[in-house]
Write an enzyme that holds these catalytic residues in place. Structure first.
Site, short mmCIF file in Angstrom:
data_model
loop_
_atom_site.label_atom_id
_atom_site.label_comp_id
_atom_site.label_asym_id
_atom_site.label_seq_id
_atom_site.Cartn_x
_atom_site.Cartn_y
_atom_site.Cartn_z
N THR A 81 95.10 -38.51 73.88
CA THR A 81 94.65 -38.35 72.58
C THR A 81 95.78 -37.00 72.35
O THR A 81 96.28 -36.93 71.14
CB THR A 81 93.38 -37.96 72.41
N GLU A 87 85.06 -33.12 74.18
CA GLU A 87 86.23 -33.36 73.28
C GLU A 87 87.48 -32.47 73.21
O GLU A 87 88.31 -32.57 73.79
CB GLU A 87 85.87 -33.79 71.90
#
Ligand code: HSE
Length: 308
Positions: A182, A129
């Site tokens: 994101t 991530e």
């Protein structure tokens, strides 16, 4: 065991009032991965089907997650080959990078004889991530690894709790085919929130978790409100308010942005309502020139699973 084929599930992060902390695991959509032991040492991403993503281990979320695991594990007398069959589109908001990161460490851990618990795999998957978005958030990788609903009680030290999932809870997701990265979606956020917003958000998060445990669907619905992040991010998603409104009219308990968007999710009691909600959400997009997918899914209680 020398090779393993797994289903690596999609996930919904930021479950409304639970920004960066509350996630849930889906059952109806996910990637597949084949992970094999090799005589040659090292980690190789040999194949990615369905998306154009980097094959270099250090530039691939699955690659860096496995490298983080192996660094902690120590000397290993084999290497690993990873094939990824992507069904989850990157930038869709349903945990594409998390599926690859969590799936890879889950598979390698199995092939190593499970030296780590599922919870211990979370920090390794978070490295994927970090590579994908610049932020090592855990609200997608935790539900992908543990299944059901998960709460990141603390990031430092990391403390993740698996929550109770009501048996009749279903998720509906509409994925408008526009990409919101994101990192860009994090850039619109503010560093400070007011005391009033904090009080409202805390009440809702507590109410939501209480509703999950007591299987009080009405309380879950009342608590699905995000006054901090949704107002800032929803402007990036065409017809967001209309989708939410139509979903509620069709019987949804409530909903919000899935992860960092552009997908929007709604939670419903029962499959039949969740399917009606999917039709209603699609109706909110019918006059827009944007393609979309919809998914209806029960919650996935176990996360990654071995298939075939
Ligand atoms: N909590 C993360 C964020 C989820 O909103 O940035 C990203 O999918």
């Amino acid at each position: 065991m020398d090779a393993i084929k797994i289903f690596a599930p999609a996930t919904i992060a930021n479950v409304s009032c639970g920004f960066d902390v509350l996630g849930l695991c889906l059952d109806a959509v996910g990637d597949e991965m084949i992970i094999s032991k090799t005589a040659e040492k090292g980690v190789k991403i040999s194949k990615i089907v369905g998306q154009n993503l980097p094959l270099e281990t250090e530039n691939n979320v699955a690659g860096v997650a496995v490298l983080a695991l192996l660094e902690k594990y120590g000397e290993v007398d084999c290497g690993f080959d990873i094939e990824i069959y992507k069904k989850i589109k990157p930038g869709s908001g349903i945990g594409s990078s998390a599926a690859s990161s969590a799936g890879a460490v889950y598979g390698v851990n199995k092939l190593l004889g499970e030296p780590f618990t599922l919870s211990e795999l979370i920090p390794f998957a978070m490295e994927g991530e970090r590579l994908a978005s610049g932020n090592a958030h855990a609200d997608n990788v935790a539900p992908a690894l543990l299944g059901g609903f998960t709460l990141v009680r603390s990031y430092d030290p990391l403390d993740v709790i698996k929550l109770h999932s009501p048996s009749e809870l279903y998720a509906t997701v509409i994925h408008p085919k526009i990409e919101i990265k994101t990192a860009d979606s994090r850039a619109v956020l503010k560093d400070t929130v007011s005391l009033k917003q904090t009080v409202t958000q805390l009440g809702n998060l507590g109410g939501l978790i209480s509703g999950l445990y007591s299987e009080d669907y009405n309380l879950i619905g009342r608590s699905l409100q995000d006054v901090i992040v949704e107002p800032l991010r929803s402007v990036l998603i065409p017809n967001f308010d209309k989708v939410k409104e139509f979903a509620k009219e069709a019987g949804a308990l409530g909903g919000s942005i899935s992860g960092s968007g552009p997908s929007i999710f709604a939670l419903s009691k029962g499959k039949e309502t969740a399917e009606k909600v999917a039709i209603a959400m699609a109706k909110a997009y019918e006059n827009l020139d944007i393609e979309f997918d919809t998914y209806v899914s029960k919650l996935n209680p176990e996360g990654n699973k071995i298939i075939d």
